[in-house]
Design an enzyme around this catalytic site. Structure first.
Site, PDB file in Angstrom:
ATOM      1  N   ASP A  49      50.096  45.786  50.211  1.00  0.00           N
ATOM      2  CA  ASP A  49      49.951  46.766  51.289  1.00  0.00           C
ATOM      3  C   ASP A  49      48.904  47.801  50.884  1.00  0.00           C
ATOM      4  O   ASP A  49      49.083  48.531  49.912  1.00  0.00           O
ATOM      5  CB  ASP A  49      51.300  47.445  51.538  1.00  0.00           C
ATOM      6  N   TYR A  88      42.749  54.362  51.458  1.00  0.00           N
ATOM      7  CA  TYR A  88      42.968  54.334  50.016  1.00  0.00           C
ATOM      8  C   TYR A  88      41.694  54.033  49.236  1.00  0.00           C
ATOM      9  O   TYR A  88      41.636  54.260  48.025  1.00  0.00           O
ATOM     10  CB  TYR A  88      44.035  53.292  49.657  1.00  0.00           C
ATOM     11  N   LYS A 100      45.449  49.145  56.964  1.00  0.00           N
ATOM     12  CA  LYS A 100      45.723  50.121  58.022  1.00  0.00           C
ATOM     13  C   LYS A 100      44.441  50.757  58.548  1.00  0.00           C
ATOM     14  O   LYS A 100      43.456  50.913  57.813  1.00  0.00           O
ATOM     15  CB  LYS A 100      46.671  51.219  57.499  1.00  0.00           C
ATOM     16  N   HIS A 139      47.622  53.881  61.264  1.00  0.00           N
ATOM     17  CA  HIS A 139      48.144  54.575  60.086  1.00  0.00           C
ATOM     18  C   HIS A 139      48.943  55.837  60.420  1.00  0.00           C
ATOM     19  O   HIS A 139      49.845  56.229  59.664  1.00  0.00           O
ATOM     20  CB  HIS A 139      46.971  54.942  59.177  1.00  0.00           C
TER      21      HIS A 139
END
Length: 282
Positions: A48, A53, A78, A111
């Site tokens: 995930d 990120y 996401k 998200h």
């Protein structure tokens, strides 16, 4: 651990998501060696991540280096609110696929419920964005689609504005944050509930009740929290950059918490958030 020992749950898309995965994060949340270890030594097949990120390229590299076949993996990423809007969402998804080195995503999530699209309310922006995800799903680029951090009113609005009910809603979930009303809503509407921060960013590990239960089972507090989450039917994605912790977090299928201990852990809910709180998003 043999990956066949990690159970899966069916989504309304027709696909089955592993109950346990490995989460990435944007703040020190990526270790190449740890991800390779999870894939090659622990049987983890559910990864995930998210555009936010900043590690999609490295995740794709680790997948390639691991030798694990694409069809054996469950890959979630996401869409960040800065990319909301119909055309932006389509392009952002394709860009994520390119960075990850894949032709399709197993699960693509919006998200966060807030949105800043000029001239549109957050609700209008969510609906327009979700319509893009519906198209990506129809084309098979996203085999399943869902949302993250959405509350009941956000989900109700999507149901009114769009066609496909989200296949999964991923929300903060740990013994101190157990949003049962939202869990029940998702189950009534055939939305699988996913949970992140199962250890409450470490806060749960020092709680005396959790430590006592862990001692009774000969397990660690982390294993108790993850097992509790899974027994509550939640798709659980602990994060770690340490190989020994990832191994520990995977060893949660060889024991079962008693109903009494589950209820005791349920009772620790105090409403605290260790991550984002979407309560004020209209």
């Amino acid at each position: 651990m043999d990956r066949s020992k990690i159970p899966t749950v069916p989504l309304s898309s027709g696909h089955h998501i592993p109950l346990l995965g490995l989460g990435m994060s944007h703040s020190g949340g990526y270790s190449h060696n740890a991800l390779l270890y999870a894939l090659t030594k622990c049987g983890i097949r559910h990864i995930d991540t998210a555009k936010r990120y900043g590690n999609e390229v490295m995740v794709g590299k680790a997948i390639c280096e691991s030798g694990v076949k694409r069809e054996e993996l469950w890959l979630t990423t996401k869409l960040w609110p800065g990319d909301y809007g119909y055309e932006n969402a389509i392009q952002s998804c394709l860009d994520s696929c390119k960075r990850l080195g894949v032709d399709y995503l197993d699960l693509y999530l919006m998200h966060w419920p807030d949105a800043h699209v000029p001239g549109k309310s957050a609700r209008e922006a969510r609906a327009e964005t979700w319509q893009a995800l519906e198209e990506l799903h129809e084309k098979g680029i996203c085999r399943s689609i869902g949302v993250s951090n959405f509350l009941i009113h956000h989900l109700d609005q999507l149901k009114e504005d769009c066609y496909v009910v989200p296949h999964l809603n991923q929300v903060e979930y740990h013994p101190f944050q157990k949003p049962q009303e939202l869990v029940d809503y998702c189950r009534r509407n055939n939305i699988v509930f996913g949970g992140y921060c199962p250890l409450a960013k470490g806060q749960a590990l020092n709680h005396p009740t959790i430590q006592k239960i862990a001692k009774n089972y000969g397990k660690t507090p982390a294993q108790i929290c993850i097992r509790w989450s899974i027994q509550n039917g939640v798709v659980t994605i602990p994060k770690s950059t340490k190989e020994e912790r990832i191994q520990e977090n995977c060893e949660v299928f060889g024991f079962v918490l008693t109903d009494e201990d589950v209820l005791t852990l349920n009772s620790l809910h105090d409403g605290r958030h260790v991550s984002w709180d979407p309560s004020n998003i209209l």
